[in-house]
Design an enzyme around this catalytic site. Sequence first.
Site, PDB file in Angstrom:
ATOM      1  N   ASP A 257       0.860  -1.177   0.000  1.00 24.35           N
ATOM      2  CA  ASP A 257       0.000   0.000   0.000  1.00 24.35           C
ATOM      3  C   ASP A 257       0.906   1.240   0.000  1.00 24.35           C
ATOM      4  O   ASP A 257       2.135   1.158   0.105  1.00 24.35           O
ATOM      5  CB  ASP A 257      -0.963  -0.032   1.195  1.00 24.35           C
ATOM      6  CG  ASP A 257      -2.227   0.792   0.912  1.00 24.35           C
ATOM      7  OD1 ASP A 257      -2.194   1.656   0.021  1.00 24.35           O
ATOM      8  OD2 ASP A 257      -3.244   0.573   1.590  1.00 24.35           O
TER       9      ASP A 257
HETATM   10  C1  NOJ Z   1      -4.127   3.828   0.004  1.00 31.00           C
HETATM   11  C2  NOJ Z   1      -5.256   2.859   0.180  1.00 31.00           C
HETATM   12  O1  NOJ Z   1      -5.165   2.216   1.432  1.00 31.00           O
HETATM   13  C3  NOJ Z   1      -5.330   1.799  -0.885  1.00 31.00           C
HETATM   14  O2  NOJ Z   1      -6.504   1.071  -0.734  1.00 31.00           O
HETATM   15  C4  NOJ Z   1      -5.230   2.407  -2.247  1.00 31.00           C
HETATM   16  O3  NOJ Z   1      -5.303   1.405  -3.232  1.00 31.00           O
HETATM   17  C5  NOJ Z   1      -3.925   3.180  -2.351  1.00 31.00           C
HETATM   18  N1  NOJ Z   1      -3.906   4.236  -1.365  1.00 31.00           N
HETATM   19  C6  NOJ Z   1      -3.714   3.769  -3.738  1.00 31.00           C
HETATM   20  O4  NOJ Z   1      -4.592   4.793  -3.967  1.00 31.00           O
END
Ligand code: NOJ
Length: 713
Positions: A257
Amino acid sequence: MSHIDELLRTMTLTEKLGQLNLVTADRAITGPATDADIDAAIRAGKVGGVFNLWGREAISATQRLAREESRLRIPLLFGLDVLHGHRTIFPVPLAEAGAFDPDLWMRTARVAALEAAEDGVNLTFAPMLDVSRDPRWGRIVEGPGEDPLTASIFARAKIHGFQGDDLRSPAAIAATAKHFCGGGAATAGRDYASADISPRQLREIYLPPFRAAVLAGCAAIMPAFNCIDGAPMTAHVELLRHYLREELGFDGVVLSDYTAIGELIEHGVAGDRTEAAALALNAGVDMDMVSGVFLEHLPEALARGLVREDIIDAAVRRVLALKERLGLFDDPVRLVVSCAARTEAAQELARDCARRSIVLLTNRRILPIDKNLRRLAVIGPLADARMEMQGPWSAAGRPETCVTILEGLKAALPDCEVVHAEGVGLDRDDDCGVAGACELARRADLTVLCMGEAAYMSGEAACRATPDLPGAQQQLAQAVIATGTPNALLLVSGRPLMIGDLAESAGAIVATWFPGAMAGHAIADVLTGAFNPCARLPITWPRVTGQIPIFYAQRASGRPTDEANPFTSKYLDVAVTPLFPFGHGLSYGQASLENLRLDRERYFTGEDIGVSVDVICSEECARRETVFFFLHDRVASVARPIMELKRWRQIDLAPGERMTVSLTLGIEDLVFPGVELRPIVEPGAFDLFVGFSAAPETLLRASFSLLARPDAA
Ligand code: NOJ
């Protein structure tokens, strides 16, 4: 030698690490800003994928940098959070889960994939599969609710929808199952907070949806931000390496993430960025989203002996294999051509999906709206709130095309005078519009109250310690209801909301959730009865925040609630029951269940268990009914939940129709993680509960015994 082997042989270490580097553009902002020069990095072969970018021109131009200006010409992945539609925004996932319709779940993902692919995207960070039992957690909106079976079936449907049968098809995009795992168990419902999850809960609740995702061929997995029992998921050797890679045999890409690898330092398990990079890589993470630590620090980790080059190579291989599966080496900007007919069909699907997701929670003979209604007052800050209808995670949506509730009702009731007042703001305490709104209500035959959350109040970084009606909305609703004009309360939200005494005083309550682009039309379809509501709650709806977490699959207490006995499991100040149970939802007219029967009373382990039940629809109107089948293992070596969902069936009934629903349960339905956490089946007595929801007092029960096979040792 394969194409990938050949490529690997020619790659420098920097180029290899470049493939593991996933960088963000800025068309959508989904995390802390960065100031990296992406174009230069792509030319230097230091980028494997870009996300938060879409649009054919932008994607083609960026892909050209990789294909024409980098040494090895390796195409880029283009990622985006396509959670509930791309250009055409469908209801938020929590809402869609309530349709309990895997075919619908698949079809909306397919349309989203097509539209995203048309915009150059080839990888989505979806589906989000976090089982959650905590409406304080803002991200509950992105997932399928509280139940692991629902989440597993949702996972399969979404992955099939996004990926189709062949990722090479230009209309397919790679799916990422996230957040692996336990994001929904964050302590106190607070994003990014750690979670304490027992190994049993992992096996029973949090891992099954990801297992289903892997079995469905999901291309990628994203570890959760949080830490479980002291181990951040981004470096969780047991779950990433042993469970995902070894036990499930997942050979797709694990992508971190946003800045999660760098955050291993804040978690307190890495002393510096080099250690952080090594921990994540060694645990099984292939791609580094935004941290940049793989690119910058794995060389040092190699030098310090913290990682081996063959582990890096294996990660690069998986990224290249995904690019190959997507056909990017041959067709880097896969051409999908749009057409007006498809947009129209997508909007029709959005309308249908939304009305199948809207839950009629209560109805004191208010709905459907009387066709001869003369004057309707549509009141509240969400009545004419175009931007809010899409909900969170709708970056590429077209808010200007959204239909507001007011517009939908006006279109559906051309002969009715429809008046409107906002009354109060969405999140301000100012109540000066309340009196005017009440005046409108007094002069109307019916009031539709449009209350709830702004889109920004749900999703990532949108947790609420008190998930109630924000600002002065509760006050507005109470005042309007007190006018005595019949009323229906619509709740627009990304979670169950705590609505206090409105639960009793409102004439009807409808959970619309964030319904997406066709919000107004879908809501009008339901309110006017043009469509008989059929959605059911995929999550238990608490009465008050203090009941959280509340869910249907609890374990029994040694002292079950007994109002007459103070020394039993209950609260002094509130009932133990939820406001609405899992599976709850009304339709117009009535239905009943009768005659639950099993084909036998005893079964040997491994034999099919035949179940039938009759469903009867009253004479008033046709309906789609959902019948839930729950199981309870009465005595086992490990106490089992009082009910576990094993199946559901949806049937369409004509007025007055009686239909028999039959199905078989198999051994897989009786299996549970035993004392050692290995799957076992134990002979003994089982109860099967069947109902229209998990409300215990409404369930039919049939019992059977499971016998060990006579030939078993
Ligand atoms: C943070 C989020 O937790 C995740 O779900 C997402 O895919 C990413 N950012 C990218 O935007």
